[in-house]
Write a protein that holds these residues in place. Structure first.
Motif, PDB file in Angstrom:
ATOM      1  N   ALA A  52      93.215  13.121  22.492  1.00  0.00           N
ATOM      2  CA  ALA A  52      92.123  12.140  22.378  1.00  0.00           C
ATOM      3  C   ALA A  52      92.691  10.722  22.355  1.00  0.00           C
ATOM      4  O   ALA A  52      92.148   9.805  22.992  1.00  0.00           O
ATOM      5  CB  ALA A  52      91.314  12.409  21.115  1.00  0.00           C
ATOM      6  N   TYR A  53      93.794  10.538  21.645  1.00  0.00           N
ATOM      7  CA  TYR A  53      94.452   9.228  21.579  1.00  0.00           C
ATOM      8  C   TYR A  53      94.904   8.778  22.972  1.00  0.00           C
ATOM      9  O   TYR A  53      94.719   7.622  23.369  1.00  0.00           O
ATOM     10  CB  TYR A  53      95.644   9.313  20.632  1.00  0.00           C
ATOM     11  N   GLU A  55      93.680   9.759  25.864  1.00  0.00           N
ATOM     12  CA  GLU A  55      92.511   9.488  26.702  1.00  0.00           C
ATOM     13  C   GLU A  55      91.899   8.130  26.377  1.00  0.00           C
ATOM     14  O   GLU A  55      91.568   7.339  27.267  1.00  0.00           O
ATOM     15  CB  GLU A  55      91.473  10.593  26.528  1.00  0.00           C
ATOM     16  N   VAL A  56      91.754   7.839  25.083  1.00  0.00           N
ATOM     17  CA  VAL A  56      91.194   6.548  24.686  1.00  0.00           C
ATOM     18  C   VAL A  56      92.125   5.416  25.095  1.00  0.00           C
ATOM     19  O   VAL A  56      91.694   4.353  25.557  1.00  0.00           O
ATOM     20  CB  VAL A  56      90.954   6.519  23.160  1.00  0.00           C
ATOM     21  N   GLY A  59      91.977   4.001  28.836  1.00  0.00           N
ATOM     22  CA  GLY A  59      90.937   3.013  29.170  1.00  0.00           C
ATOM     23  C   GLY A  59      90.755   2.893  30.693  1.00  0.00           C
ATOM     24  O   GLY A  59      91.038   3.822  31.445  1.00  0.00           O
ATOM     25  N   TRP A  61      88.022   0.199  28.865  1.00  0.00           N
ATOM     26  CA  TRP A  61      86.664   0.325  28.372  1.00  0.00           C
ATOM     27  C   TRP A  61      85.951  -0.999  28.634  1.00  0.00           C
ATOM     28  O   TRP A  61      86.131  -1.961  27.898  1.00  0.00           O
ATOM     29  CB  TRP A  61      86.675   0.671  26.886  1.00  0.00           C
ATOM     30  N   THR A  79      88.529  -2.351  20.383  1.00  0.00           N
ATOM     31  CA  THR A  79      89.029  -1.188  21.116  1.00  0.00           C
ATOM     32  C   THR A  79      90.473  -0.903  20.759  1.00  0.00           C
ATOM     33  O   THR A  79      90.863   0.243  20.533  1.00  0.00           O
ATOM     34  CB  THR A  79      88.903  -1.422  22.636  1.00  0.00           C
ATOM     35  N   THR A  83      91.957   2.404  18.870  1.00  0.00           N
ATOM     36  CA  THR A  83      93.022   3.172  19.516  1.00  0.00           C
ATOM     37  C   THR A  83      94.234   3.298  18.606  1.00  0.00           C
ATOM     38  O   THR A  83      94.816   4.381  18.460  1.00  0.00           O
ATOM     39  CB  THR A  83      93.437   2.509  20.840  1.00  0.00           C
TER      40      THR A  83
END
Length: 244
Positions: A52-53, A55-56, A59, A61, A79, A83
């Motif tokens: 998840a880290y 993927e975030v 970006g 975003w 953001t 993160t």
């Protein structure tokens, strides 16, 4: 609660814990020791947060349109903060999952090798080995001893990432490994030569990775385990010099 909110609803802490306890009970019925099961589940949990880290962090975003520069700046800062916080959660989860994680004062600590570490390495290396050659009847009957020597060269943190390291090694050196197994492995002209017996074992992938990465530490652990020196010498010879 709106339909959209219901669609985004996440599992609550009680339900997650219930699922974990259920899995532990099922594994216990299958004969898996509770400590091993807890460790494996811990790695899955840590891995989920780490993915998840990543993927975030990939970006970008985009800032909502029409909000102005101050809003955009705050959006980006927020953001980054989220993160970074997720990265810290992933790090803590990994520390919990690693049974004997080295401290900041001893990053090179190499604790005793655990059963699940050996099993995880077997699961990782076997399909890699079979991507280069066939199974062999000459597979030495000391797989666990060889893997304990291999894993003994690493810290707990390095062992936790070793499956990925093996995959990367096999991909980077694919042509060289294909040549090695063709010349020395099952079906080759020297298939029955004892010096190259370890080439007939899936453990050879892990040993070769250590020969390329940490040869001194591998020789140290190999001698301590009193494994046949000829096996390591044979793999060293087979690995040889990289092709021009």
């Amino acid at each position: 609660m709106t339909t959209a909110e219901e669609g985004r609803q996440q599992l609550d802490a009680v339900s997650v814990l219930n699922a974990k306890r259920t899995l532990l009970q099922l594994l216990a019925r299958a004969g898996v020791w509770s400590g091993d099961a807890e460790e494996l589940i811990g790695f899955v949990e840590a891995g989920a947060v780490a993915l998840a880290y990543e993927e975030v962090g990939r970006g970008p975003w985009p800032t909502p349109e029409g909000k102005g520069e101050p809003y955009a700046s705050g959006w980006l800062d927020g953001t980054r903060a989220v993160t970074d916080a997720l990265g810290e959660v992933a790090e803590r989860a990994l520390r919990r999952a690693v049974a004997a994680d080295p401290t900041a004062d001893s990053p090179d600590e190499r604790p005793p090798v655990g059963r699940t570490e050996v099993t995880r390495t077997k699961v990782a290396m076997t399909p890699l080995y079979l991507s280069f050659t066939d199974e062999s009847e000459l597979d030495p009957e000391v797989t666990d001893q060889v893997l304990r020597a291999v894993l003994g060269t690493m810290s707990s943190r390095q062992r936790s990432r070793y499956a990925g390291r093996l995959s990367e090694f096999a991909s980077t050196h694919r042509a060289r490994l294909e040549r090695l197994y063709a010349e020395y492995g099952p079906g080759s002209a020297i298939a029955i030569h004892g010096r190259y017996s370890l080439v007939h074992s899936p453990t050879s992938v892990a040993v070769l990775e250590r020969l390329a990465t940490a040869p001194a530490a591998l020789h140290e652990e190999w001698d301590a385990a009193e494994l046949p020196p000829a096996w390591l010498d044979g793999l060293t010879t087979a690995w040889g010099e990289p092709p021009a």
